[in-house]
Design a protein around this motif. Structure first.
Motif, short mmCIF file in Angstrom:
data_model
loop_
_atom_site.label_atom_id
_atom_site.label_comp_id
_atom_site.label_asym_id
_atom_site.label_seq_id
_atom_site.Cartn_x
_atom_site.Cartn_y
_atom_site.Cartn_z
N GLN B 133 0.84 -1.21 0.00
CA GLN B 133 0.00 0.00 0.00
C GLN B 133 0.87 1.26 0.00
OE1 GLN B 133 -3.81 -1.93 2.47
NE2 GLN B 133 -2.60 -0.37 3.46
N THR B 134 1.95 1.20 0.78
CA THR B 134 2.86 2.35 0.85
C THR B 134 3.51 2.60 -0.51
OG1 THR B 134 3.29 1.87 3.18
CG2 THR B 134 4.90 3.26 2.03
N MET B 135 3.98 1.53 -1.13
CA MET B 135 4.66 1.68 -2.43
C MET B 135 3.69 2.22 -3.48
SD MET B 135 6.96 -1.79 -2.63
CE MET B 135 7.86 -2.36 -1.18
N THR B 140 1.92 6.43 -7.16
CA THR B 140 0.86 7.20 -7.83
C THR B 140 0.74 8.61 -7.26
OG1 THR B 140 -0.77 6.26 -6.31
CG2 THR B 140 -0.51 5.16 -8.43
N GLY B 141 1.50 8.90 -6.20
CA GLY B 141 1.45 10.24 -5.62
C GLY B 141 0.16 10.52 -4.87
N LEU B 142 -0.51 9.47 -4.41
CA LEU B 142 -1.76 9.67 -3.65
C LEU B 142 -1.57 9.19 -2.22
CD1 LEU B 142 -4.25 8.82 -6.50
CD2 LEU B 142 -3.96 11.02 -5.37
N ASP B 143 -2.64 9.28 -1.42
CA ASP B 143 -2.47 9.07 0.02
C ASP B 143 -2.60 7.62 0.45
OD1 ASP B 143 -2.35 11.87 0.17
OD2 ASP B 143 -4.53 12.01 0.34
N VAL B 144 -3.57 6.91 -0.11
CA VAL B 144 -3.84 5.55 0.37
C VAL B 144 -4.07 4.60 -0.81
CG1 VAL B 144 -4.80 6.21 2.59
CG2 VAL B 144 -6.32 6.04 0.63
N SER B 145 -3.82 3.33 -0.53
CA SER B 145 -4.01 2.28 -1.54
C SER B 145 -4.78 1.16 -0.88
CB SER B 145 -2.64 1.77 -1.99
OG SER B 145 -2.76 0.53 -2.66
N GLY B 302 -5.50 -5.46 -10.22
CA GLY B 302 -5.81 -4.05 -10.38
C GLY B 302 -5.38 -3.33 -9.12
N PHE B 303 -4.76 -2.16 -9.30
CA PHE B 303 -4.45 -1.37 -8.11
C PHE B 303 -5.41 -0.20 -8.03
CE2 PHE B 303 -1.83 0.33 -11.50
CZ PHE B 303 -2.02 1.70 -11.38
N LEU B 304 -5.59 0.31 -6.83
CA LEU B 304 -6.53 1.41 -6.62
C LEU B 304 -6.00 2.27 -5.47
CD1 LEU B 304 -9.28 2.49 -7.57
CD2 LEU B 304 -10.37 1.02 -5.89
N MET B 314 -13.77 3.49 -0.71
CA MET B 314 -12.93 2.46 -1.35
C MET B 314 -13.58 1.10 -1.27
SD MET B 314 -9.21 2.12 -1.72
CE MET B 314 -8.07 3.31 -2.38
N PRO B 315 -13.52 0.32 -2.35
CA PRO B 315 -13.88 -1.09 -2.26
C PRO B 315 -12.66 -1.90 -1.80
CG PRO B 315 -13.36 -0.52 -4.52
CD PRO B 315 -13.18 0.74 -3.72
N GLY B 316 -12.90 -3.10 -1.33
CA GLY B 316 -11.81 -4.05 -1.09
C GLY B 316 -11.13 -3.92 0.25
N ARG B 317 -10.13 -4.76 0.42
CA ARG B 317 -9.42 -4.85 1.70
C ARG B 317 -8.45 -3.69 1.89
NH1 ARG B 317 -12.54 -8.95 3.51
NH2 ARG B 317 -12.35 -10.84 2.26
N LEU B 318 -8.32 -3.29 3.14
CA LEU B 318 -7.31 -2.30 3.53
C LEU B 318 -6.60 -2.83 4.76
CD1 LEU B 318 -9.32 1.04 3.42
CD2 LEU B 318 -7.27 0.58 2.08
N VAL B 319 -5.29 -2.66 4.80
CA VAL B 319 -4.52 -3.06 5.97
C VAL B 319 -4.03 -1.82 6.68
CG1 VAL B 319 -2.38 -4.18 6.74
CG2 VAL B 319 -3.86 -5.29 5.04
N GLY B 320 -4.16 -1.83 7.99
CA GLY B 320 -3.68 -0.71 8.79
C GLY B 320 -2.68 -1.17 9.83
N ARG B 321 -1.84 -0.23 10.23
CA ARG B 321 -0.91 -0.53 11.31
C ARG B 321 -1.55 -0.10 12.62
NH1 ARG B 321 5.42 1.03 11.79
NH2 ARG B 321 4.70 3.15 11.57
N THR B 322 -1.40 -0.93 13.63
CA THR B 322 -1.95 -0.60 14.93
C THR B 322 -0.97 -1.10 15.98
OG1 THR B 322 -3.90 -0.83 16.34
CG2 THR B 322 -3.36 -2.73 14.99
N ARG B 323 -1.45 -1.27 17.21
CA ARG B 323 -0.58 -1.77 18.28
C ARG B 323 -1.17 -3.02 18.89
NH1 ARG B 323 3.31 1.73 19.34
NH2 ARG B 323 2.98 3.82 18.51
N ASP B 324 -0.29 -3.83 19.46
CA ASP B 324 -0.80 -5.00 20.17
C ASP B 324 -0.92 -4.67 21.66
OD1 ASP B 324 1.70 -5.24 21.31
OD2 ASP B 324 2.16 -7.20 20.42
#
Ligand SMILES: Cc1ncc(COP(=O)(O)O)c(C=O)c1O
Lengths: 489, 477
Positions: B133-135, B140-145, B302-304, B314-324
């Motif tokens: 997602q970061t790459m 693409t110069g946008l904020d989220v993937s 497909g990337f978005l 947004m459709p589809g899965r998103l992964v986020g960083r959090t804490r345990d």
């Protein structure tokens, strides 16, 4: 673990993997060019290989762990399917290369179509959909196209049982339909009276999974089919659970008009950490003209992709090419390695494993959601009683299973059974594995009584402790940026 | 079917316990299991299924092949498909894929895991997706993937739906004719039932690009392809500013390989200083050039990516960083209230399984290439296509069709039907390009060709010489 970006050192390059030099772009105007540098790692090949190999070791998978994730059919993925689908002759072929350059590939796909037609009892199939949900989209779009073709445009509703997978109502909505939910009775069957009440001239169709997501065979399927057909609706079969009846019961014989098959479930193609899947759709005679494109047609030695000119009434294309071709090859190879006899054996042993595991868990004191029923290839236990007694939820239980080296079953789906675990062992697991799983379940049930904190705070032995999902959603951190703090562990 | 059938049928009446591919059970284990279940035999396990639904073994299905036999069969078929010198692009691009890429991702830990529902047991896949997602966001110069869509064409359809949901006032979407005809067809199929009006924009026959339209009614979004289907570079700044000035969203349809050197969608526009926010709102496209083999068209992905304000559409899965629980960083699926398993009929899309393994390959691919590798590949493709175009257009009967800039594909016009020429090139083992005359009859005998970094000087010479030979026949001086 560090992020790959944190291994990055300015100026380091995996030079053997890239072209020797930077070619000139001097003919292109400045304002169309990139000025900044994208955030990609600068690393050696070893840096990259080691990082992603170490990351892989932080995953549970079928190859490393028992993975009884209900509704997902996590059976062994034979290795030959992968290596043979990745032969250079298959990998290097461009999708727009003429059909004569792809007869090996197209022959395999054509034969896969034939195999799927046989096992489903339908008239024709399209391999185009790229996952179950896209197969559903194609199926419901075809139902709509069929009604439209008859000028029957007053049908605005799709009926979906409350136990249905979320993709069913979401698909119906994408196809412009209103969703009517109907309840399930105490034995896990569709409530026929409720169905009779909602069905009518506004009914476009019904979407049903059989065996259902409750892990039981819908016994009144013939009655359901006749009620829906009588009202002029069509019947959609969600084939996510085809593994349970493969080769024994053909959806076509149950009265279904259209079905999708999840090849990444029943036909052992990889789940890949989320995909790629494949969701071919098969239809009865009346829907054949509407099948999505492309399809493989022609005859031996002269197979080719059929397009809009061959099938002018098709609902159209779902992707740029032909679905997930490499996945289709893997499914074909799997089917050939099993043969007709082996495919039929799948359902039998998947059912044996599920019923054995269900019996053992029941005998050791777990509550079944449907104790009077046979399991199909999967079954549900409910931990409601345990939760009431100890406060231990299905989620806690699932997390503790991870400590015991088992991937958790599906939790909290279907939503109508409280504190549920949907357990699907598949046919490729041995009795010894199932017994070890039962031992872990018993041990955790005892821990829930004696040391509830231990279970509530599980997992304890994995790379991370229990993760904070609320924080993840409240303060979304979806991409990393330079200067951000590093991962600590 | 040319396969063996019938003989195994004889054996199915008595259950055979030996030789069951991929099923480990021994007769003694089956007996013990049935006893625990309290069932007399395996047939009894199907006793809730109406008897008239249970079918007989299917005589039309083939017999089982063992691994050696299927290996022989598939090798023969793969060899039959042969090796070609390929100059077709048109949405799928032949690039060198480092050996490490598929060796790593076909490790069982990636290959045979599923969607990371149990986050603590899936940190490998989850962290990888976060890195992906970061790459993609940066590229693409946008904020989220998100964590992928099925392929470029279906992702474009989802981007259109997303933009319409975000715009709220209009359901019209403008798509230039310089977008791949197959992509346009796919979009039409997928958005057909949601009342969306797709308006196609004409292209300038001289430049092969989309002129900034003069007048348009209110519309929700404009799709801008870069490079476009002809390989030409569009006036992305002008088009972006024009759409934004009309309150519409901009959907960039880009080839991610080119973004090592081309201006990223997030920076398009902004030439206009009238307070309009620049940059595309959504970027999408086919991820195949970043590490997926051509493989007759799939699996690709497909990337978005999009601006933060659109993330809930947004459709589809998103992964986020959090804490345990100990405060350490960890990764999990997040913002799931958009998705079908929570929102059901109100979800942003019906997508569930995505193309996980292919983005894993892409992530390893991008890590190996890094910014410099990506630049070199993109520039080599550009240079090769330029060299090939120059060489071919020096031949009598071949001319470049469009003026203006192209990236790594170009259109040449021939003096005779393209199909006939391609046929001739195939005799020499060459796949000469994509015949445009079916989708764009107005262009005449137009051929779209592509020479990626995989082509050597000798390859380009071979193509040129063969084409010269073919064209020399029947040419009037
Ligand atoms: C019952 C059911 N239907 C549909 C689907 C959707 O399939 P896919 O994930 O391949 O889109 C799934 C699986 O995830 C499922 O379990």
């Amino acid at each position: 673990m560090k992020l790959i970006f944190e291994h990055s050192v300015a100026g380091r390059r995996a030079v053997a993997q890239m072209p020797r030099r930077l070619d000139s772009l001097d003919d292109l105007p400045e304002h169309l060019l990139r000025r900044d540098e994208p955030l990609l790692p600068q690393a050696s090949e070893l840096d990259v290989v080691r990082h992603y190999t170490q990351l892989s070791q932080r995953n549970f998978s079928i190859d490393t762990h028992f993975y009884p994730l209900g509704s997902c059919t996590m059976k062994y993925n034979p290795r030959a399917c992968n290596s043979l689908a990745m032969l250079p002759g298959f990998l290097d072929r461009h999708p727009f290369a003429p059909a004569v350059t792809g007869q090996g590939y197209l022959t395999s796909l054509y034969e896969l179509q034939q195999i799927l037609i046989e096992v489903t009892g339908m008239a024709a199939v399209s391999l185009a959909p790229m996952a179950g949900a896209q197969g559903e989209f194609a199926g419901v779009a075809m139902i709509r196209a069929w009604h439209d073709s008859r000028g029957d445009t007053a049908r605005t509703e799709i009926i979906v049982p409350d136990a249905a997978h979320g993709t069913n109502p979401a698909t119906a909505a994408m196809c412009g339909y209103t969703v009517r939910e109907i309840p399930t009775d105490a034995q896990g069957n569709v409530d026929l009276d409720a169905l009779k009440k909602v069905v009518g001239p506004q009914t476009a169709g019904l979407m049903l999974t059989n065996p259902s997501t409750l892990g039981v065979f819908e016994q009144q399927i013939q009655a359901i089919a006749s009620i829906v057909h009588h009202a002029g609706g069509l019947l959609y079969y969600d084939g996510a659970n085809l593994n349970a009846i493969l080769g024994w019961v053909k959806p076509g014989d149950m009265g279904f008009d259209v079905i999708h098959i999840n090849l990444h479930k029943t036909f052992a193609t990889p789940h890949g950490g989320g995909g790629p899947g494949s969701g071919p759709v098969a239809v009865s005679e009346r829907l054949v003209p509407f099948l999505p494109l492309p399809r493989v047609g022609g005859e031996s030695g002269h197979y080719r992709m059929l397009d809009e000119r061959d099938c002018p009434r098709s609902i159209g294309r779902l992707s740029g090419n032909h679905g997930n071709g490499g996945v289709l090859l893997r499914a074909y190879i799997y089917a050939r390695m099993l043969g007709g006899e082996g495919l039929r054996r799948v359902a039998r042993y998947a059912t044996l494993n599920a019923n054995y595991l269900m019996a053992r868990l029941q005998q050791t004191g777990f509550d079944l959601a449907f104790p009077k029923r046979r399991a199909s290839h999967e079954f549900i236990i409910t931990l409601k009683r345990l939760k009431d007694q100890t406060g231990i939820s299905a989620m806690d239980f699932a997390k503790r299973l991870l400590d015991y080296g088992f991937h958790a079953p599906t939790t909290y789906f279907p939503m109508l059974v409280p504190e549920c675990l949907l357990i699907e062992p598949t046919e490729t697991e041995s009795k010894a594995t199932l017994d070890a799983f039962v031992d872990a379940m018993i041990a955790i049930a005892q821990e829930a009584q004696a040391q509830p904190e231990l279970v509530k705070t599980a997992p304890h032995t994995l790379p991370v402790r229990r993760l904070d999902d609320v924080r993840a959603a409240r303060e979304p951190d979806l991409v990393w940026s330079v200067g951000r703090e590093c991962a600590v562990r | 079917m040319p396969w063996l059938t019938a003989h195994w049928l004889k054996q199915t009446t008595t259950e055979k316990f030996v030789e069951m591919p991929f099923i480990p059970h021994t007769p003694a284990e089956v007996a013990a299991m049935l006893e625990i279940i309290g069932a007399p035999d395996l047939d009894a396990l199907f006793d809730e299924i109406p008897a008239d639904l249970i079918g007989l073994p299917d005589a039309a299905l083939p017999v089982a092949l063992n691994e050696m036999e299927i290996t022989r069969l598939m090798h023969d078929r793969a060899v039959q498909d042969g090796r070609w010198l390929n100059f077709i692009g048109a949405g799928g691009y032949e690039h060198h894929i480092p050996a490490a890429v598929w060796q790593i991702v076909t490790r069982g830990e990636y290959y045979s895991a599923y969607t990371p529902y149990q986050a603590e047991a899936s940190q490998g896949s989850l962290q990888l997706i976060y890195e992906y997602q970061t790459m993609m966001a940066s590229l693409t110069g946008l904020d989220v993937s998100n964590a992928s869509m099925y392929d470029g064409a279906s992702a474009l359809a989802e981007a259109v739906l997303m933009a319409v949901r975000a715009h709220k006032l209009s359901t019209r979407v403008l798509i230039p004719k310089t977008v791949s005809p197959i992509y346009r067809a796919t979009v039409k199929t997928i958005v057909a039932y949601q009342g969306i009006e797709v308006v196609e924009l004409p292209y300038d026959p001289v430049t092969g690009t989309t002129p900034v339209p003069q007048n348009e009614d209110v519309f929700a979004a404009l799709v801008i392809p870069q490079p476009n289907f002809f390989g030409q570079l569009e006036d992305v700044d002008g088009l972006t500013d024009w759409a934004h000035a009309r309150g519409a969203k901009v959907i960039a349809l880009v080839n991610p390989m080119t973004l090592g050197v081309l201006k990223p969608p997030g920076q398009w526009g902004m030439r206009d200083v009238s307070g309009v926010q620049g940059g595309a709102d959504i970027a999408t496209g086919e991820g195949q050039p970043l590490g997926a083999p051509l493989s007759s068209g799939g699996p690709w992905y497909g990337f978005l990516t999009c601006r933060t304000v659109l993330v809930r559409q947004m459709p589809g899965r998103l992964v986020g960083r959090t804490r345990d629980a100990d405060g350490h960083a960890g990764y999990t699926l997040t913002l799931q209230a958009r998705e079908q398993h929570i929102r059901r009929a109100k979800a942003t899309s019906n997508i569930c399984s995505n193309q996980g393994l292919v983005i894993a390959a892409s992530t390893v691919f991008m890590s190996l290439l890094g910014p410099e590798g990506l630049r070199r590949v993109a520039s080599a493709c550009h240079a090769n296509t330029r060299a090939l175009t120059t060489a071919l257009t020096a031949l009598p009967g071949v001319r470049r069709l469009f003026s203006g800039n192209s990236f790594h594909e170009s259109v040449v016009q021939l003096d005779r039907p393209v199909a006939q020429v391609l046929q001739g090139l195939m005799q020499a083992g060459i796949l000469g390009g994509y015949d445009l005359s079916q989708d764009y009859p107005e262009l005449g005998h137009a051929l779209l060709l592509c020479a990626t970094e995989t082509k050597t000087v000798a390859d380009l010479t071979r193509y040129t010489e063969q084409l010269a030979g073919i064209l020399s026949v029947g040419q009037t001086a």
